[in-house]
Design a protein around this motif. Structure first.
Motif, short mmCIF file in Angstrom:
data_model
loop_
_atom_site.label_atom_id
_atom_site.label_comp_id
_atom_site.label_asym_id
_atom_site.label_seq_id
_atom_site.Cartn_x
_atom_site.Cartn_y
_atom_site.Cartn_z
N ASP A 65 -6.09 13.52 13.15
CA ASP A 65 -7.40 12.92 13.46
C ASP A 65 -7.71 12.98 14.95
OD1 ASP A 65 -7.67 12.36 10.79
OD2 ASP A 65 -7.10 10.26 10.96
N ASN B 83 -2.77 18.24 2.53
CA ASN B 83 -2.87 19.43 3.39
C ASN B 83 -2.22 20.66 2.73
OD1 ASN B 83 -1.63 21.20 5.73
ND2 ASN B 83 -3.43 20.15 6.53
N GLY C 157 -2.28 10.62 2.56
CA GLY C 157 -3.43 11.50 2.81
C GLY C 157 -3.06 12.89 3.31
N HIS D 243 0.82 -1.21 0.00
CA HIS D 243 0.00 0.00 0.00
C HIS D 243 0.86 1.27 0.00
CE1 HIS D 243 -3.55 2.42 1.07
NE2 HIS D 243 -2.77 3.05 1.92
N GLY E 193 -2.52 8.09 7.31
CA GLY E 193 -3.19 7.91 8.59
C GLY E 193 -2.46 6.93 9.49
N ASP F 100 -6.35 7.19 -0.12
CA ASP F 100 -6.32 5.85 -0.72
C ASP F 100 -7.15 5.77 -2.01
OD1 ASP F 100 -4.82 5.25 1.44
OD2 ASP F 100 -6.37 4.14 2.51
N HIS G 47 1.25 4.63 -2.50
CA HIS G 47 1.28 6.07 -2.18
C HIS G 47 2.55 6.71 -2.74
CE1 HIS G 47 -2.22 6.83 0.26
NE2 HIS G 47 -1.94 5.85 1.10
O1 KG4 Z 1 -3.27 7.82 2.96
P1 KG4 Z 1 -4.58 7.80 3.63
O2 KG4 Z 1 -5.81 7.98 2.79
O3 KG4 Z 1 -4.81 6.49 4.43
C1 KG4 Z 1 -3.82 5.74 5.01
O4 KG4 Z 1 -3.13 5.01 4.27
O5 KG4 Z 1 -3.69 5.88 6.24
O6 KG4 Z 1 -4.51 8.94 4.74
C2 KG4 Z 1 -5.59 9.25 5.55
C3 KG4 Z 1 -5.14 10.32 6.50
C4 KG4 Z 1 -6.16 10.61 7.59
O7 KG4 Z 1 -5.50 10.64 8.82
C5 KG4 Z 1 -6.70 11.97 7.19
O8 KG4 Z 1 -7.16 12.73 8.28
C6 KG4 Z 1 -5.48 12.60 6.57
O9 KG4 Z 1 -4.89 11.55 5.81
N1 KG4 Z 1 -5.81 13.73 5.69
C7 KG4 Z 1 -5.46 15.00 5.94
C8 KG4 Z 1 -5.99 15.78 4.89
N2 KG4 Z 1 -6.65 14.96 4.03
C9 KG4 Z 1 -6.52 13.70 4.54
N3 KG4 Z 1 -4.75 15.54 6.95
C10 KG4 Z 1 -4.54 16.87 6.92
N4 KG4 Z 1 -5.04 17.68 5.97
C11 KG4 Z 1 -5.75 17.20 4.94
N5 KG4 Z 1 -6.22 18.03 4.00
#
Ligand code: KG4
Ligand code: ZN
Length: 369
Positions: free
Chosen positions: A192, A298, A294, A136, A162, A326, A140
């Motif tokens: 989060d 930001n 994710g 995974h 995350g 994801d 990314h």
């Molecule tokens: O990569 P991802 O989709 O899932 C994992 O592989 O974990 O990341 C999800 C994470 C979550 O913690 C979410 O709150 C964070 O990415 N996230 C952000 C933003 N968009 C998603 N954190 C800060 N600012 C954002 N705009």
């Protein structure tokens, strides 16, 4: 006839007859993602995205304040085949056109991963096509290859999701050296968990950053853990505790100061990520940066990194905003890049397992199966 699929648009110079298609399935957490990516074997052309589709489970998990693994698995089962049909239609391909089925093998939630792995292997068996388990985080890491401005190797990667926060030296495809990582919470978790303490809905990252736009980042003095540790590791657990302490101190006054606390929290996370990333660039001497995962969506982090990289003459690459979190496209792309380079061992016995825990630097070339 629908609109022309992206891979067939003028200017892409796609030689259809030589094209191999990878179907990618992502189901490691709370998003079901499916995509097709095409590549030319033995070529150096970057593989192209045929189409992708996504179903987010956010609405379903929101009532619980976080991901409920059993509900996640069940929803992946419901979504994955309709999404596959949708993606093939969008790309104007049939199942018979698929040359390999890729799926996320780990890390992630075991039950959720098993859905993608099971469906991928069943499809592969039915079509007589090989299957490939993808990491995974490699998905990314390679997701900026889906954008028009694809990176070149070598690069430093800041992987912020995350579940993971890592700095990596990426010498070439499959050659990943971890320079530093979090010793406790991931950056996404810090967003989060802080958001939850501020009373914001799951997933907190996007909500906190939206709120932060109208807050004062200097309003609260929050810790920058391990900022001066001299290494490239991160720690975010203490930040969450500091946010909790501030929120308690404010009591009923929290709602008035919510935006200030959100902005101060975001500033603390961004500053640590920025400083450590710059240190990684200095340490390796590499002049190219890839930001993925994710948290890479930001805006404040993007602005800080872009400004600092511009000053240093470092090229910085981000995935397109909608491909930061994801999705299936990054899984299909990672598989296509490996297959194109001869760095993968797809299998045709259709026996599968998943790896809920799987360090990225164990994915040497080719992927150990
Ligand atoms: O990569 P991802 O989709 O899932 C994992 O592989 O974990 O990341 C999800 C994470 C979550 O913690 C979410 O709150 C964070 O990415 N996230 C952000 C933003 N968009 C998603 N954190 C800060 N600012 C954002 N705009
Ligand atoms: Zn992810």
């Amino acid at each position: 006839m629908g609109p022309t699929p992206p891979w067939a648009r003028a200017g892409r110079r796609v030689r259809l007859h030589a094209m191999k298609w990878v179907l990618g399935i992502e189901s490691s957490c709370d998003e079901t993602g499916v995509a097709v990516v095409g590549y030319q074997p033995q070529s150096h052309d970057t593989p192209v995205l045929g189409a992708h589709a996504l179903h987010s489970q956010i609405d379903m998990h929101q009532a619980y304040g976080g991901v409920v693994p059993e509900l996640a698995s069940r929803d992946h089962i419901r979504r994955v085949l309709p999404l596959t049909t949708q993606v093939l239609q969008q790309a104007r391909l049939g199942l018979a056109d698929i040359d390999c089925v890729a799926y996320t093998r780990g890390p992630g939630l075991a039950g959720a991963l098993l859905v993608g792995a099971g469906v991928a292997c069943a499809l592969g068996a039915a079509l007589g096509r090989p299957v490939l388990g993808v990491h995974h985080l490699e998905g990314h890491l390679l997701s900026p290859f889906l954008s028009a401005d694809a990176p070149e190797f070598p690069f430093v990667a800041l992987l912020v999701s995350g579940g993971h926060t890592q700095l990596m030296a990426v010498e070439s495809l499959g050659n990943y050296r971890i320079l530093g990582e979090t010793i406790d919470d991931a950056a996404g978790e810090a967003f989060d968990k802080s958001a939850k303490l501020l009373g914001l809905p799951y997933p907190g990252g996007p909500a906190l950053s939206r709120l932060a736009e109208r807050g004062d980042a200097l309003a609260f003095k929050l810790p920058r853990p391990l900022l001066h540790s001299g290494d490239l590791d991160f720690s975010f657990a203490g930040l969450k505790t500091a946010v909790l302490t501030q929120a308690r101190k404010l009591g009923d006054g929290l709602s008035e100061r919510q935006a200030d606390l959100a902005a101060s929290t975001q500033a603390a996370i961004v500053e640590v990520l920025l400083k450590k990333t710059l240190a990684a660039l200095t340490q390796t001497g590499i002049q190219r940066l890839v930001v993925a995962g994710g948290v890479g969506a930001n805006q404040s982090l993007r602005e800080a990194l872009s400004a600092a990289c511009r000053q240093r003459g470092v090229r910085v690459h981000y995935p397109e905003l909608h491909l930061c979190t994801d999705n299936g496209a990054m899984i299909a792309m990672a598989a296509a890049l490996r297959l194109q380079a001869g760095l993968a061992q797809p299998r045709q016995d259709y026996a599968f397992d998943v790896k809920p825990r799987w360090p990225l630097d164990e994915t040497t070339s080719p992927i150990p199966i």
